[in-house]
Design an enzyme around this catalytic site. Structure first.
Site, PDB file in Angstrom:
ATOM      1  N   GLY A 149       0.824  -1.192   0.000  1.00 33.72           N
ATOM      2  CA  GLY A 149       0.000   0.000   0.000  1.00 33.72           C
ATOM      3  C   GLY A 149       0.863   1.247   0.000  1.00 33.72           C
ATOM      4  O   GLY A 149       2.025   1.214   0.420  1.00 33.72           O
ATOM      5  N   GLN A 202       2.892   9.909   1.275  1.00 30.88           N
ATOM      6  CA  GLN A 202       4.175   9.205   1.262  1.00 30.88           C
ATOM      7  C   GLN A 202       5.011   9.543   0.032  1.00 30.88           C
ATOM      8  O   GLN A 202       6.201   9.237   0.005  1.00 30.88           O
ATOM      9  CB  GLN A 202       3.960   7.695   1.346  1.00 30.88           C
ATOM     10  CG  GLN A 202       3.410   7.248   2.694  1.00 30.88           C
ATOM     11  CD  GLN A 202       3.221   5.760   2.715  1.00 30.88           C
ATOM     12  OE1 GLN A 202       2.168   5.259   2.311  1.00 30.88           O
ATOM     13  NE2 GLN A 202       4.235   5.049   3.183  1.00 30.88           N
ATOM     14  N   CYS A 252       6.046  -0.208   7.117  1.00 27.94           N
ATOM     15  CA  CYS A 252       5.631   0.941   6.323  1.00 27.94           C
ATOM     16  C   CYS A 252       6.793   1.352   5.422  1.00 27.94           C
ATOM     17  O   CYS A 252       7.938   1.375   5.859  1.00 27.94           O
ATOM     18  CB  CYS A 252       5.249   2.093   7.252  1.00 27.94           C
ATOM     19  SG  CYS A 252       4.731   3.592   6.410  1.00 27.94           S
ATOM     20  N   LEU A 253       6.463   1.679   4.180  1.00 28.20           N
ATOM     21  CA  LEU A 253       7.507   2.100   3.244  1.00 28.20           C
ATOM     22  C   LEU A 253       8.197   3.378   3.693  1.00 28.20           C
ATOM     23  O   LEU A 253       9.330   3.640   3.284  1.00 28.20           O
ATOM     24  CB  LEU A 253       6.917   2.275   1.841  1.00 28.20           C
ATOM     25  CG  LEU A 253       6.411   0.990   1.178  1.00 28.20           C
ATOM     26  CD1 LEU A 253       5.760   1.295  -0.158  1.00 28.20           C
ATOM     27  CD2 LEU A 253       7.536  -0.022   1.022  1.00 28.20           C
ATOM     28  N   HIS A 289      -4.328   1.196   7.583  1.00 25.70           N
ATOM     29  CA  HIS A 289      -2.989   1.796   7.612  1.00 25.70           C
ATOM     30  C   HIS A 289      -2.897   2.961   6.627  1.00 25.70           C
ATOM     31  O   HIS A 289      -2.437   4.054   6.983  1.00 25.70           O
ATOM     32  CB  HIS A 289      -1.958   0.712   7.271  1.00 25.70           C
ATOM     33  CG  HIS A 289      -0.546   1.195   7.210  1.00 25.70           C
ATOM     34  ND1 HIS A 289       0.400   0.813   8.133  1.00 25.70           N
ATOM     35  CD2 HIS A 289       0.092   2.005   6.333  1.00 25.70           C
ATOM     36  CE1 HIS A 289       1.565   1.379   7.812  1.00 25.70           C
ATOM     37  NE2 HIS A 289       1.394   2.114   6.725  1.00 25.70           N
ATOM     38  N   GLU A 290      -3.329   2.741   5.392  1.00 27.39           N
ATOM     39  CA  GLU A 290      -3.187   3.783   4.367  1.00 27.39           C
ATOM     40  C   GLU A 290      -4.124   4.963   4.615  1.00 27.39           C
ATOM     41  O   GLU A 290      -3.739   6.114   4.408  1.00 27.39           O
ATOM     42  CB  GLU A 290      -3.399   3.204   2.968  1.00 27.39           C
ATOM     43  CG  GLU A 290      -2.414   2.111   2.576  1.00 27.39           C
ATOM     44  CD  GLU A 290      -0.943   2.463   2.775  1.00 27.39           C
ATOM     45  OE1 GLU A 290      -0.569   3.656   2.693  1.00 27.39           O
ATOM     46  OE2 GLU A 290      -0.150   1.535   3.025  1.00 27.39           O
ATOM     47  N   HIS A 316      -2.659   7.271   7.063  1.00 21.64           N
ATOM     48  CA  HIS A 316      -1.671   8.184   6.471  1.00 21.64           C
ATOM     49  C   HIS A 316      -2.320   9.486   6.008  1.00 21.64           C
ATOM     50  O   HIS A 316      -1.717  10.552   6.100  1.00 21.64           O
ATOM     51  CB  HIS A 316      -0.984   7.539   5.266  1.00 21.64           C
ATOM     52  CG  HIS A 316       0.250   6.781   5.590  1.00 21.64           C
ATOM     53  ND1 HIS A 316       1.373   7.356   6.145  1.00 21.64           N
ATOM     54  CD2 HIS A 316       0.555   5.474   5.422  1.00 21.64           C
ATOM     55  CE1 HIS A 316       2.314   6.442   6.303  1.00 21.64           C
ATOM     56  NE2 HIS A 316       1.839   5.276   5.883  1.00 21.64           N
TER      57      HIS A 316
END
Length: 155
Positions: free
Chosen positions: A46, A51, A88-89, A130-131, A134
């Site tokens: 994701g 991000q 997480c990226l 999660h996304e 963000h």
């Protein structure tokens, strides 16, 4: 399409509230395609627009069942609980134990502005939660009950 720079923890953009998308045009479509390419290149499941430095309510997810694009997503229903490791990226090599809903129902728009709902359970519910977090400036580390060493994290 282009791979965009993934913003890393500490960059202010990750803590800001994203704005709704009101124009569904080629600029948005390019962002969606770039985000998908960036997510796949980084081996993520994701990616949210903040991000990649864009404060818009845009998310891409692929938990193995194909690409999902979400514009202006809103969580409508949450049910159950799951506790598991999450990464997480924007936090390379970092993982933590995070409690998320077992099931979620999300309303969003597609790249053309059409409204739809998506139901997610288990990993998809975790990724959606999660996304969408963000987009509100919330990071998984804010919710983690424990941070894990990289070699002990699942998945």
């Amino acid at each position: 399409m282009a791979i965009r720079k993934i913003r890393i923890f500490g960059e202010d953009v990750l803590r800001k509230q994203s704005k709704p998308v009101s124009e569904f045009n080629e600029r948005l479509w390019t962002l969606l395609e770039d985000m998908a390419e960036t997510m796949y290149d980084a081996n993520g499941v994701g990616l949210a627009a903040p991000q990649v430095g864009i404060l818009r309510r845009v998310v891409v997810i692929d938990v193995g069942d194909g690409l999902i694009e979400l514009i202006n997503p809103k969580v409508l229903i949450v049910a159950g609980k799951q506790n598991g490791s999450e990464g997480c990226l924007s936090f390379p090599g970092k993982y933590g134990m995070v409690e998320r809903p077992m099931k979620v129902v999300v309303q969003a728009q597609d790249r053309f502005g059409n409204t739809f709902t998506i139901k997610g359970k288990e990993l998809l519910a975790r990724a959606l939660s999660h996304e969408i977090d963000h987009l509100n400036g919330t990071l998984f580390t804010d919710l983690a009950t424990e941070m894990l060493e990289e070699d002990t994290a699942e998945g």
